[in-house]
Design a protein around this motif. Sequence first.
Motif, PDB file in Angstrom:
ATOM      1  N   HIS A   1      79.553 -29.728  -7.244  1.00  0.00           N
ATOM      2  CA  HIS A   1      80.926 -29.205  -7.147  1.00  0.00           C
ATOM      3  C   HIS A   1      81.056 -28.174  -6.027  1.00  0.00           C
ATOM      4  O   HIS A   1      81.928 -27.308  -6.061  1.00  0.00           O
ATOM      5  CB  HIS A   1      81.355 -28.607  -8.492  1.00  0.00           C
ATOM      6  N   GLY A   2      80.176 -28.280  -5.060  1.00  0.00           N
ATOM      7  CA  GLY A   2      80.259 -27.387  -3.903  1.00  0.00           C
ATOM      8  C   GLY A   2      79.627 -26.032  -4.171  1.00  0.00           C
ATOM      9  O   GLY A   2      79.086 -25.760  -5.247  1.00  0.00           O
ATOM     10  N   ILE A   3      79.739 -25.154  -3.188  1.00  0.00           N
ATOM     11  CA  ILE A   3      79.121 -23.838  -3.265  1.00  0.00           C
ATOM     12  C   ILE A   3      79.734 -23.023  -4.414  1.00  0.00           C
ATOM     13  O   ILE A   3      79.090 -22.180  -5.023  1.00  0.00           O
ATOM     14  CB  ILE A   3      79.309 -23.113  -1.912  1.00  0.00           C
ATOM     15  N   GLN A   4      80.994 -23.295  -4.699  1.00  0.00           N
ATOM     16  CA  GLN A   4      81.697 -22.585  -5.785  1.00  0.00           C
ATOM     17  C   GLN A   4      80.962 -22.729  -7.116  1.00  0.00           C
ATOM     18  O   GLN A   4      81.065 -21.869  -7.987  1.00  0.00           O
ATOM     19  CB  GLN A   4      83.105 -23.205  -5.888  1.00  0.00           C
ATOM     20  N   GLN A   5      80.210 -23.808  -7.270  1.00  0.00           N
ATOM     21  CA  GLN A   5      79.507 -24.047  -8.533  1.00  0.00           C
ATOM     22  C   GLN A   5      78.494 -22.934  -8.813  1.00  0.00           C
ATOM     23  O   GLN A   5      78.253 -22.580  -9.963  1.00  0.00           O
ATOM     24  CB  GLN A   5      78.810 -25.418  -8.490  1.00  0.00           C
ATOM     25  N   LEU A   6      77.944 -22.383  -7.731  1.00  0.00           N
ATOM     26  CA  LEU A   6      77.002 -21.278  -7.903  1.00  0.00           C
ATOM     27  C   LEU A   6      77.740 -20.064  -8.492  1.00  0.00           C
ATOM     28  O   LEU A   6      77.254 -19.405  -9.422  1.00  0.00           O
ATOM     29  CB  LEU A   6      76.390 -20.927  -6.536  1.00  0.00           C
ATOM     30  N   VAL A   7      78.928 -19.803  -7.960  1.00  0.00           N
ATOM     31  CA  VAL A   7      79.742 -18.675  -8.427  1.00  0.00           C
ATOM     32  C   VAL A   7      80.178 -18.906  -9.880  1.00  0.00           C
ATOM     33  O   VAL A   7      80.024 -18.038 -10.745  1.00  0.00           O
ATOM     34  CB  VAL A   7      81.007 -18.535  -7.528  1.00  0.00           C
ATOM     35  N   ASP A   8      80.703 -20.115 -10.141  1.00  0.00           N
ATOM     36  CA  ASP A   8      81.229 -20.408 -11.489  1.00  0.00           C
ATOM     37  C   ASP A   8      80.110 -20.323 -12.527  1.00  0.00           C
ATOM     38  O   ASP A   8      80.326 -19.844 -13.645  1.00  0.00           O
ATOM     39  CB  ASP A   8      81.859 -21.807 -11.520  1.00  0.00           C
ATOM     40  N   THR A   9      78.927 -20.825 -12.166  1.00  0.00           N
ATOM     41  CA  THR A   9      77.834 -20.820 -13.140  1.00  0.00           C
ATOM     42  C   THR A   9      77.324 -19.399 -13.371  1.00  0.00           C
ATOM     43  O   THR A   9      76.985 -19.033 -14.502  1.00  0.00           O
ATOM     44  CB  THR A   9      76.690 -21.753 -12.681  1.00  0.00           C
ATOM     45  N   LEU A  10      77.284 -18.605 -12.304  1.00  0.00           N
ATOM     46  CA  LEU A  10      76.891 -17.196 -12.468  1.00  0.00           C
ATOM     47  C   LEU A  10      77.881 -16.492 -13.397  1.00  0.00           C
ATOM     48  O   LEU A  10      77.497 -15.763 -14.324  1.00  0.00           O
ATOM     49  CB  LEU A  10      76.911 -16.493 -11.109  1.00  0.00           C
ATOM     50  N   GLU A  11      79.159 -16.728 -13.146  1.00  0.00           N
ATOM     51  CA  GLU A  11      80.206 -16.088 -13.964  1.00  0.00           C
ATOM     52  C   GLU A  11      80.044 -16.498 -15.437  1.00  0.00           C
ATOM     53  O   GLU A  11      80.024 -15.645 -16.329  1.00  0.00           O
ATOM     54  CB  GLU A  11      81.596 -16.498 -13.445  1.00  0.00           C
ATOM     55  N   ALA A  12      79.871 -17.816 -15.665  1.00  0.00           N
ATOM     56  CA  ALA A  12      79.744 -18.305 -17.048  1.00  0.00           C
ATOM     57  C   ALA A  12      78.516 -17.696 -17.713  1.00  0.00           C
ATOM     58  O   ALA A  12      78.563 -17.289 -18.885  1.00  0.00           O
ATOM     59  CB  ALA A  12      79.652 -19.830 -17.045  1.00  0.00           C
ATOM     60  N   SER A  13      77.431 -17.604 -16.960  1.00  0.00           N
ATOM     61  CA  SER A  13      76.200 -17.052 -17.525  1.00  0.00           C
ATOM     62  C   SER A  13      76.388 -15.566 -17.853  1.00  0.00           C
ATOM     63  O   SER A  13      75.958 -15.088 -18.908  1.00  0.00           O
ATOM     64  CB  SER A  13      75.061 -17.301 -16.537  1.00  0.00           C
ATOM     65  N   LEU A  14      77.050 -14.821 -16.973  1.00  0.00           N
ATOM     66  CA  LEU A  14      77.261 -13.387 -17.211  1.00  0.00           C
ATOM     67  C   LEU A  14      78.195 -13.168 -18.396  1.00  0.00           C
ATOM     68  O   LEU A  14      78.050 -12.205 -19.156  1.00  0.00           O
ATOM     69  CB  LEU A  14      77.837 -12.714 -15.956  1.00  0.00           C
ATOM     70  N   LYS A  15      79.166 -14.081 -18.546  1.00  0.00           N
ATOM     71  CA  LYS A  15      80.133 -13.918 -19.640  1.00  0.00           C
ATOM     72  C   LYS A  15      79.498 -14.105 -21.017  1.00  0.00           C
ATOM     73  O   LYS A  15      80.060 -13.708 -22.025  1.00  0.00           O
ATOM     74  CB  LYS A  15      81.317 -14.864 -19.443  1.00  0.00           C
ATOM     75  N   LYS A  16      78.302 -14.706 -21.028  1.00  0.00           N
ATOM     76  CA  LYS A  16      77.604 -14.870 -22.317  1.00  0.00           C
ATOM     77  C   LYS A  16      77.080 -13.533 -22.811  1.00  0.00           C
ATOM     78  O   LYS A  16      76.759 -13.371 -23.977  1.00  0.00           O
ATOM     79  CB  LYS A  16      76.423 -15.827 -22.148  1.00  0.00           C
ATOM     80  N   SER A  17      76.942 -12.576 -21.896  1.00  0.00           N
ATOM     81  CA  SER A  17      76.383 -11.284 -22.303  1.00  0.00           C
ATOM     82  C   SER A  17      77.504 -10.322 -22.712  1.00  0.00           C
ATOM     83  O   SER A  17      78.434 -10.084 -21.932  1.00  0.00           O
ATOM     84  CB  SER A  17      75.589 -10.677 -21.155  1.00  0.00           C
ATOM     85  N   PRO A  18      77.426  -9.736 -23.934  1.00  0.00           N
ATOM     86  CA  PRO A  18      78.474  -8.794 -24.357  1.00  0.00           C
ATOM     87  C   PRO A  18      78.446  -7.512 -23.525  1.00  0.00           C
ATOM     88  O   PRO A  18      79.406  -6.748 -23.543  1.00  0.00           O
ATOM     89  CB  PRO A  18      78.109  -8.505 -25.823  1.00  0.00           C
ATOM     90  N   ASN A  19      77.364  -7.291 -22.798  1.00  0.00           N
ATOM     91  CA  ASN A  19      77.261  -6.040 -22.022  1.00  0.00           C
ATOM     92  C   ASN A  19      77.794  -6.149 -20.602  1.00  0.00           C
ATOM     93  O   ASN A  19      77.753  -5.187 -19.851  1.00  0.00           O
ATOM     94  CB  ASN A  19      75.796  -5.582 -21.972  1.00  0.00           C
ATOM     95  N   VAL A  20      78.265  -7.339 -20.215  1.00  0.00           N
ATOM     96  CA  VAL A  20      78.828  -7.487 -18.868  1.00  0.00           C
ATOM     97  C   VAL A  20      80.347  -7.583 -18.971  1.00  0.00           C
ATOM     98  O   VAL A  20      80.881  -8.404 -19.723  1.00  0.00           O
ATOM     99  CB  VAL A  20      78.258  -8.735 -18.155  1.00  0.00           C
ATOM    100  N   ILE A  21      81.018  -6.710 -18.237  1.00  0.00           N
ATOM    101  CA  ILE A  21      82.490  -6.656 -18.315  1.00  0.00           C
ATOM    102  C   ILE A  21      83.069  -6.975 -16.941  1.00  0.00           C
ATOM    103  O   ILE A  21      82.605  -6.459 -15.923  1.00  0.00           O
ATOM    104  CB  ILE A  21      82.941  -5.244 -18.765  1.00  0.00           C
ATOM    105  N   PHE A  22      84.098  -7.827 -16.916  1.00  0.00           N
ATOM    106  CA  PHE A  22      84.766  -8.140 -15.651  1.00  0.00           C
ATOM    107  C   PHE A  22      86.093  -7.401 -15.592  1.00  0.00           C
ATOM    108  O   PHE A  22      86.895  -7.491 -16.525  1.00  0.00           O
ATOM    109  CB  PHE A  22      85.029  -9.651 -15.552  1.00  0.00           C
ATOM    110  N   GLN A  23      86.292  -6.673 -14.522  1.00  0.00           N
ATOM    111  CA  GLN A  23      87.568  -5.981 -14.304  1.00  0.00           C
ATOM    112  C   GLN A  23      88.199  -6.600 -13.062  1.00  0.00           C
ATOM    113  O   GLN A  23      87.954  -6.154 -11.943  1.00  0.00           O
ATOM    114  CB  GLN A  23      87.320  -4.478 -14.061  1.00  0.00           C
ATOM    115  N   LEU A  24      89.000  -7.656 -13.265  1.00  0.00           N
ATOM    116  CA  LEU A  24      89.636  -8.309 -12.119  1.00  0.00           C
ATOM    117  C   LEU A  24      90.926  -7.571 -11.761  1.00  0.00           C
ATOM    118  O   LEU A  24      91.473  -6.826 -12.573  1.00  0.00           O
ATOM    119  CB  LEU A  24      89.933  -9.772 -12.440  1.00  0.00           C
ATOM    120  N   ASN A  25      91.417  -7.797 -10.546  1.00  0.00           N
ATOM    121  CA  ASN A  25      92.630  -7.121 -10.048  1.00  0.00           C
ATOM    122  C   ASN A  25      92.509  -5.608 -10.087  1.00  0.00           C
ATOM    123  O   ASN A  25      93.507  -4.910 -10.257  1.00  0.00           O
ATOM    124  CB  ASN A  25      93.865  -7.538 -10.869  1.00  0.00           C
TER     125      ASN A  25
END
Length: 580
Positions: A296-320
């Motif tokens: 799925h292109g280079i984006q797949q690396l980003v999407d998979t990293l994001e999905a993997s990080l989201k599995k951890s309750p200690n990682v928080i994303f603050q978008l915008n």
Amino acid sequence: MLNRRNGLNKVARVASRRSVAPSSLAAIRCYSSQPDPNDVAILGGGITGLATAHYLSQSNPNRKVTIYESSPRLGGWLHTEKVEIDDGHILFEKGPRTLRPAGNGSLTARLVNQLGLEDETIFTMKTAPAATNRYLYYPDHLVRVPQPDKKLGFMANATALANTFTYEPAFQGILGRLALEPFRPARDSSVTDESVGDFFARRIGRRLVDQVMSAVVHGIYAGDIYQLSMKSLFPSLWRLEEESGSLVTGLLQNMVEGAKVPAKELEFMMAMKQPYPFGKEFRKNFRRSNVFTFRHGIQQLVDTLEASLKKSPNVIFQLNQEVTDIKNTEQNVQLEAKSSTEGSTSKHNHTHVISTLSPDKTSQAASSMNRGFLKLPVCPTPTVMTVNLYYRTPNLHPSGFGYLIPLGIPIDQNPERALGVTFDTAYAAGTPGDEDFVGPMQDTVSKRGTKVTVMLGGHYWDGWSSHPSNDEGLQMAQSIMERHLGVTEKPAAHSVNLNYNCIPQYTVGFEDRVSKFHDELSLRYSGRLRVAGNWVRGVGVNDCIRSAWDVARDLDTSGLTGLEYIVKPKQWLTVKVKKS
Ligand SMILES: C=Cc1c2[nH]c(c1C)Cc1[nH]c(c(CCC(=O)O)c1C)Cc1[nH]c(c(C)c1CCC(=O)O)Cc1[nH]c(c(C)c1C=C)C2
């Protein structure tokens, strides 16, 4: 561990070195007792930010990690788009399209394994035309850059080489200049840095720079060879001239005695040689490949990293959330973030902050409350427009990776300010059964057409107050395709992308400016604010992942800024490279 007393002594020492007036020194509040890095903020949700979060969580899953990203999406310049047409989709890369196995690529391979992406990887082999054929544009045709083709025999390779150096104007006279290189005087010892262009013009001649090397610099930095720093981009060659007086002599000596590499690099190479549980097929293909990407292109690396990080309750994303202020306080670092959707501001405390933003943005946030942080320009970051085009007709270009346009081409023959064109069909997906490729297909259309990306701008747009619109970009790309490759067909799909400030330029004097930035960071934040990103270890995706790995690994060492690799005197060790 620094205590408050020796921390302040250190401040005084740095301050006296840098002639900081006593009154401003008194204003510096440097809190040097180091809390454990158990609550880390990462500024920037590009590949460096995400990889840093990955390594930090991997080393300590209990550590709290918060990623602040000013835009609504993660990944930065890594951005894949699938454009639907009648019979399927075409995958376009707006930014980087492939990764390289060499150098820091071994670290990326481990990340691919950790993310479970081994079976999603597409490899282009070293034997593929995409690996062996790269071209230069020399009005008015494409010239293949001499490079051994393993599919051809010795004689065929030698004849092709001789023909290029004899008949192609871009390469004429270069062999003679190379033969004379050992007799040219070495630079004066008072010269502390020089542009890549001036260095090679002095040693081999301006023709090689203008017609060939400037094109290669376009193809990596989108930069001007007469502005980029020789000392920063080619440190080994810079040293070689100093030590041997000549590049040719020095390189020959290296072949006999071994080449010199920085000790820290050797440490990394040794770490990457340690056994690692890659899958058998992946390991084999990785070794044989020239570049790799994903289904799925280079984006797949980003999407998979994001999905993997989201599995951890200690990682928080603050978008915008744009961080506008970074303040060092007695207990921690306080961030002020502005919401780009609501305009509201909020305050957040962390034990440490890792900024993966550009040095300009980092220093803007560090100096925003006027606490004396010197705003130090470190490096410009030009803007590149990528125009992806897909044509129904296959084979509209020669087989290969693509071509680059050198600086020596007069602007009236390159009015679009193009840097080069990648032939994306060449590596994006293999035709099933093709031995040059291994892995799944990226495009789902029924027949393989021609896919290219035209790259425009970079240093040519320095100082421009506005950039071409998407329509203008598309027109420009089509006119290049017509003039250079005779393609008049209307593309069946396209995508135009303006990548603002995407590639940092390590311009002449870079090391000195980074050194001042390092002093400033260390003086005001005592290791609680660190940096990583494409201006620290190199501009490629692998280099960003390496920078993330370094900053995460070093976090427990107090007082660092992340810039030590650039500013600390390097210890060089001699290594003999063995082919494995
Ligand atoms: C025409 C513009 C560009 C092309 N690629 C890039 C630009 C600005 C960006 C880029 N290319 C490379 C890197 C370094 C990181 C990496 O992936 O290794 C970056 C940021 C790699 C690269 N591309 C070319 C060379 C010689 C290199 C160095 C590594 C190597 O030798 O493989 C050549 C090249 N780049 C482009 C084209 C069309 C081209 C050659 C025909 C596009």
